[in-house]
Scaffold this motif. Structure first.
Motif, mmCIF file in Angstrom:
data_model
loop_
_atom_site.group_PDB
_atom_site.id
_atom_site.type_symbol
_atom_site.label_atom_id
_atom_site.label_comp_id
_atom_site.label_asym_id
_atom_site.label_seq_id
_atom_site.Cartn_x
_atom_site.Cartn_y
_atom_site.Cartn_z
ATOM 1 N N SER A 7 0.846 -1.198 0.000
ATOM 2 C CA SER A 7 0.000 0.000 0.000
ATOM 3 C C SER A 7 0.883 1.249 0.000
ATOM 4 O O SER A 7 2.082 1.178 0.265
ATOM 5 C CB SER A 7 -0.916 -0.005 1.221
ATOM 6 O OG SER A 7 -0.169 0.239 2.380
ATOM 7 N N ALA A 9 0.956 3.774 2.040
ATOM 8 C CA ALA A 9 1.522 4.096 3.361
ATOM 9 C C ALA A 9 2.698 3.185 3.685
ATOM 10 O O ALA A 9 3.703 3.626 4.255
ATOM 11 C CB ALA A 9 0.437 3.982 4.432
ATOM 12 N N ARG B 87 -5.932 -7.185 2.796
ATOM 13 C CA ARG B 87 -5.463 -6.302 1.737
ATOM 14 C C ARG B 87 -6.492 -6.288 0.618
ATOM 15 O O ARG B 87 -6.982 -7.338 0.216
ATOM 16 C CB ARG B 87 -4.132 -6.836 1.181
ATOM 17 C CG ARG B 87 -3.300 -5.770 0.546
ATOM 18 C CD ARG B 87 -2.045 -6.366 -0.039
ATOM 19 N NE ARG B 87 -0.997 -6.561 0.933
ATOM 20 C CZ ARG B 87 -0.185 -5.612 1.359
ATOM 21 N NH1 ARG B 87 -0.324 -4.393 0.933
ATOM 22 N NH2 ARG B 87 0.765 -5.893 2.231
ATOM 23 N N ILE B 88 -6.812 -5.106 0.117
ATOM 24 C CA ILE B 88 -7.806 -4.972 -0.954
ATOM 25 C C ILE B 88 -7.214 -5.507 -2.247
ATOM 26 O O ILE B 88 -6.117 -5.113 -2.653
ATOM 27 C CB ILE B 88 -8.192 -3.492 -1.158
ATOM 28 C CG1 ILE B 88 -8.594 -2.856 0.160
ATOM 29 C CG2 ILE B 88 -9.274 -3.353 -2.204
ATOM 30 C CD1 ILE B 88 -9.939 -3.243 0.661
ATOM 31 N N GLU B 137 -6.730 -0.745 -4.645
ATOM 32 C CA GLU B 137 -6.090 -2.055 -4.639
ATOM 33 C C GLU B 137 -4.741 -1.930 -3.938
ATOM 34 O O GLU B 137 -3.961 -1.030 -4.230
ATOM 35 C CB GLU B 137 -5.850 -2.552 -6.074
ATOM 36 C CG GLU B 137 -7.062 -3.013 -6.800
ATOM 37 C CD GLU B 137 -7.707 -1.899 -7.569
ATOM 38 O OE1 GLU B 137 -7.425 -0.730 -7.263
ATOM 39 O OE2 GLU B 137 -8.487 -2.182 -8.482
ATOM 40 N N GLY B 138 -4.476 -2.837 -3.036
ATOM 41 C CA GLY B 138 -3.202 -2.809 -2.319
ATOM 42 C C GLY B 138 -3.294 -2.212 -0.923
ATOM 43 O O GLY B 138 -2.391 -2.399 -0.120
ATOM 44 N N ASP B 139 -4.398 -1.506 -0.622
ATOM 45 C CA ASP B 139 -4.532 -0.898 0.704
ATOM 46 C C ASP B 139 -4.780 -1.957 1.763
ATOM 47 O O ASP B 139 -5.374 -2.995 1.505
ATOM 48 C CB ASP B 139 -5.716 0.073 0.716
ATOM 49 C CG ASP B 139 -5.351 1.398 0.100
ATOM 50 O OD1 ASP B 139 -6.281 2.156 -0.250
ATOM 51 O OD2 ASP B 139 -4.148 1.690 -0.036
ATOM 52 N N LEU B 140 -4.329 -1.660 2.979
ATOM 53 C CA LEU B 140 -4.558 -2.580 4.088
ATOM 54 C C LEU B 140 -5.671 -2.054 4.968
ATOM 55 O O LEU B 140 -5.763 -0.849 5.207
ATOM 56 C CB LEU B 140 -3.288 -2.707 4.924
ATOM 57 C CG LEU B 140 -2.217 -3.615 4.353
ATOM 58 C CD1 LEU B 140 -0.943 -3.423 5.112
ATOM 59 C CD2 LEU B 140 -2.644 -5.057 4.436
ATOM 60 N N LEU B 166 -5.473 1.174 7.190
ATOM 61 C CA LEU B 166 -4.282 1.236 8.035
ATOM 62 C C LEU B 166 -3.234 2.135 7.390
ATOM 63 O O LEU B 166 -3.095 2.167 6.178
ATOM 64 C CB LEU B 166 -3.707 -0.173 8.219
ATOM 65 C CG LEU B 166 -4.650 -1.149 8.927
ATOM 66 C CD1 LEU B 166 -4.081 -2.546 8.907
ATOM 67 C CD2 LEU B 166 -4.882 -0.701 10.367
ATOM 68 N N GLY B 167 -2.500 2.837 8.238
ATOM 69 C CA GLY B 167 -1.506 3.784 7.730
ATOM 70 C C GLY B 167 -0.132 3.173 7.644
ATOM 71 O O GLY B 167 0.046 2.070 7.140
ATOM 72 N N GLN B 168 0.861 3.871 8.170
ATOM 73 C CA GLN B 168 2.237 3.401 8.059
ATOM 74 C C GLN B 168 2.496 2.305 9.072
ATOM 75 O O GLN B 168 2.044 2.380 10.215
ATOM 76 C CB GLN B 168 3.211 4.555 8.333
ATOM 77 C CG GLN B 168 3.202 5.592 7.250
ATOM 78 C CD GLN B 168 4.374 6.517 7.391
ATOM 79 O OE1 GLN B 168 5.502 6.068 7.437
ATOM 80 N NE2 GLN B 168 4.103 7.798 7.471
ATOM 81 N N LEU B 171 3.520 -5.195 7.999
ATOM 82 C CA LEU B 171 2.626 -6.351 8.033
ATOM 83 C C LEU B 171 3.465 -7.615 8.135
ATOM 84 O O LEU B 171 4.440 -7.784 7.400
ATOM 85 C CB LEU B 171 1.783 -6.393 6.767
ATOM 86 C CG LEU B 171 0.790 -7.548 6.684
ATOM 87 C CD1 LEU B 171 -0.366 -7.299 7.623
ATOM 88 C CD2 LEU B 171 0.270 -7.730 5.271
#
Lengths: 284, 293
Positions: A7, A9, B87-88, B137-140, B166-168, B171
């Motif tokens: 992502s 971030a 994860r999207i 896509e790819g975001d948590l 979720l930010g920084q 995982l």
């Protein structure tokens, strides 16, 4: 290469970390992951080695076969490389998915070894112009977690060190035809001198800094990488730039400086591959 | 520059428990559990010539007349109320597809997320078109399982302020069977970082947020650089988690904390060396045993 999704971030986090010389797993920008090397793993080859670098695992097998030398260099043998990206590594390699990556890796290996000094090709000659040893180097990717070039080059160096080529005698029979005889003793064989076999070091540019031994997440944040193969004396045999981003000349200069300090990697493998080295861990 | 090279050794898992044999009923596929026909067969078993046989490798669980085998290594089988980190993978009409280490991708419906500002209204066509602005896509995300579809896919929701994008952070992907079920999966560890132990095996480590970020409610991700001390704590925790999972230790806030404390004497990057991992896990297990008994 197998890809992971990251992502925005997470990318920012990784970028800032590399800028401060503290990567996600606590390494500095110039540290390698834990590496394990084992030789003589495949019994029906003439030489083999398995290298595990973090989660990347590579298996190399070398088979020596008698063949006809190349027309331009009749008194030298040669090496043939084949890289197989198996579906074991990642589902992306299923079917023909791994072919592109495999050809790219083999082509780079051809370039790396395409010089007179890496392997003594003259020692592979049996009968000038007629017979020579051909070393078929087969690389199998078992697990893929970034930094394939480095792991493959280390495995090839270890496998070449492990290779035992049987000694042959040329005898002429009655009609004048040449006959090749293998010696009866299975332990009577010739070993290769792997002192000058180069090791590949990959530097990935992430943000404004470069890292050695990038994981898949770090690779996803980098735009370009520089691959340099270097021997333990510091001689460079091949350079390649991979990736869609651009590198300006200053950063290439910086990275080459770093590569020169990385040839100590090649040196430490050299120390490890000396005969008689048992359990030893070298750190530079 | 540090390069550590060595010859491989046989790994041995660290185990302090002496009475391991009589404590758990472990079976492998093909093992006969019982020949008694009075039991009902549950998940992970099958009947072979009137004998109840296990079809997966795991421990046998008996509840009255029901026998089932819970596998040790499996994909995440979600239940209602589980907290997951996912994860999207896709953005579809009115829903997102989320990868949660289960057999099917989980579903996050547009009606199950909070709108900015906390408004309660019917989702319009405009909301559908701006889905990608919220989650790409790819975001948590962290979410809770709302229900399970008939085919086994999970339906998630982020209808609380503690869930959302979720930010920084970092995982870590582990096996779902190593995460202990607890009352809460969100912990602010005293060592200076926060952790979300998703039931699906995905563990999220992030720097403890300050006071002002609580109001944003999961829509604003801060891209400010994280301080070096926080980063060190997070990297150390990450390596400790990998060490614990390599030796199959159950993960919960106490075990992670004990492992962190045992690892303080080593450098962060040394934790992943096999002998250092063994040492740290041994110390952690000793501390856990002391605490229990």
């Amino acid at each position: 290469m197998a890809t992971v999704q990251v992502s925005e971030a997470e990318k920012v986090y990784i970028l800032h970390g590399i800028r401060d010389d503290l990567r996600v797993d606590g390494r500095g920008c110039e540290d390698y992951r834990h590496m394990e090397i084992e030789t003589d793993v495949v019994s029906n080859t003439d030489g083999s080695a398995k290298v595990t670098l973090g989660h990347t695992a590579v298996l190399v097998g070398i088979k020596a076969d008698i063949g006809k030398p190349r027309p331009l260099v009749p008194n030298e043998g040669y090496l043939e490389f084949f890289v197989d990206c198996s579906a074991n590594a990642t589902p992306e390699f299923e079917g023909r998915g791994g072919e592109e990556l495999g050809t790219e890796l083999s082509n780079t290996l051809y370039k790396v070894f395409n010089n007179k000094h890496s392997v003594d090709l003259k020692s592979l000659c049996i009968c000038p112009g007629e017979h020579c040893w051909v070393l078929y180097v087969d690389v199998l990717l078992l697990q893929c977690d970034g930094n394939l070039y480095d792991a493959i080059s280390i495995a090839i160096k270890a496998a070449l060190f492990n290779t035992k080529i049987p000694r042959v005698r040329i005898s002429t029979d009655e009609e004048g035809g040449k006959e090749i005889e293998l010696s009866d003793d299975p332990y009577d064989c010739m070993r290769l001198n792997v002192e000058n076999v180069p090791c590949i070091v990959t530097l990935c540019k992430v943000g404004h800094r470069h890292v050695v031994d990038a994981t898949l997440q770090e690779k996803a944040c980098s735009v370009a990488s520089l691959i340099i193969s270097v021997t333990h004396k510091g001689t460079v045999t091949c350079t390649r730039k991979v990736g869609g981003g651009s590198l300006d000349s200053e950063s290439i200069f910086e990275m080459t400086e770093l590569h020169h300090s990385c040839f100590t990697l090649s040196e430490s493998i050299h120390l490890l591959s000396r005969p008689g080295s048992g359990w030893s861990s070298t750190s530079t | 520059m540090a390069v550590d090279m060595r010859l491989p050794t046989i790994r041995k898992t660290v185990s302090l428990s002496v009475a391991a044999f009589d404590r758990k009923d472990l079976v492998v596929p093909g093992d006969v559990i019982t020949s008694d026909t009075g039991f009902m067969r549950g998940h992970g078993t099958y009947v072979d010539e009137d004998k109840l046989t296990a079809s997966v490798a795991g421990e046998v669980q008996r509840v009255d007349k029901l026998i089932c085998v819970r596998p040790l290594k499996t994909r995440f089988n979600g239940e209602v109320g589980d907290v997951v980190v996912g994860r999207i993978t896709e953005v579809q009409q009115k829903r997102w597809k989320v990868e949660t280490n289960s057999r099917l991708d989980s579903v996050l419906l547009l009606s199950s997320v909070n709108l900015p500002g906390g408004e309660l209204r019917r989702r319009s066509a405009e909301d559908e078109l701006t889905m990608r602005e919220y989650l790409q896509e790819g975001d948590l995300i962290s979410a809770e399982v709302q229900s399970v579809f008939s085919d086994g896919a999970l339906s998630l929701h982020t209808r609380s302020l503690k869930y959302g994008k979720l930010g920084q952070g970092v995982l870590v992907q582990l096996s779902p069977s190593l995460i202990k079920r607890q009352k809460t999966h969100f912990h602010n560890l005293p060592c200076g970082a926060s952790i979300i132990l998703g039931n699906n095996g995905f563990v999220w480590l992030y720097p403890t947020p300050g006071q002002q970020e609580e109001e944003a409610g999961g829509f604003y991700t801060s891209l400010e650089p994280v301080s070096l001390s926080d980063r060190e704590v997070i990297s150390r925790l990450r390596n400790c988690l990998l060490a614990l999972s390599a030796h199959k230790v159950l993960l919960y806030d106490t075990s992670v904390l004990y492992c962190y404390e045992s690892s303080l004497q080593h450098q962060v990057k040394d934790i992943l060396k096999p002998e250092v991992m063994e040492e740290i896990v041994l110390l952690t297990q000793q501390k856990l045993l002391e605490q229990e008994g």
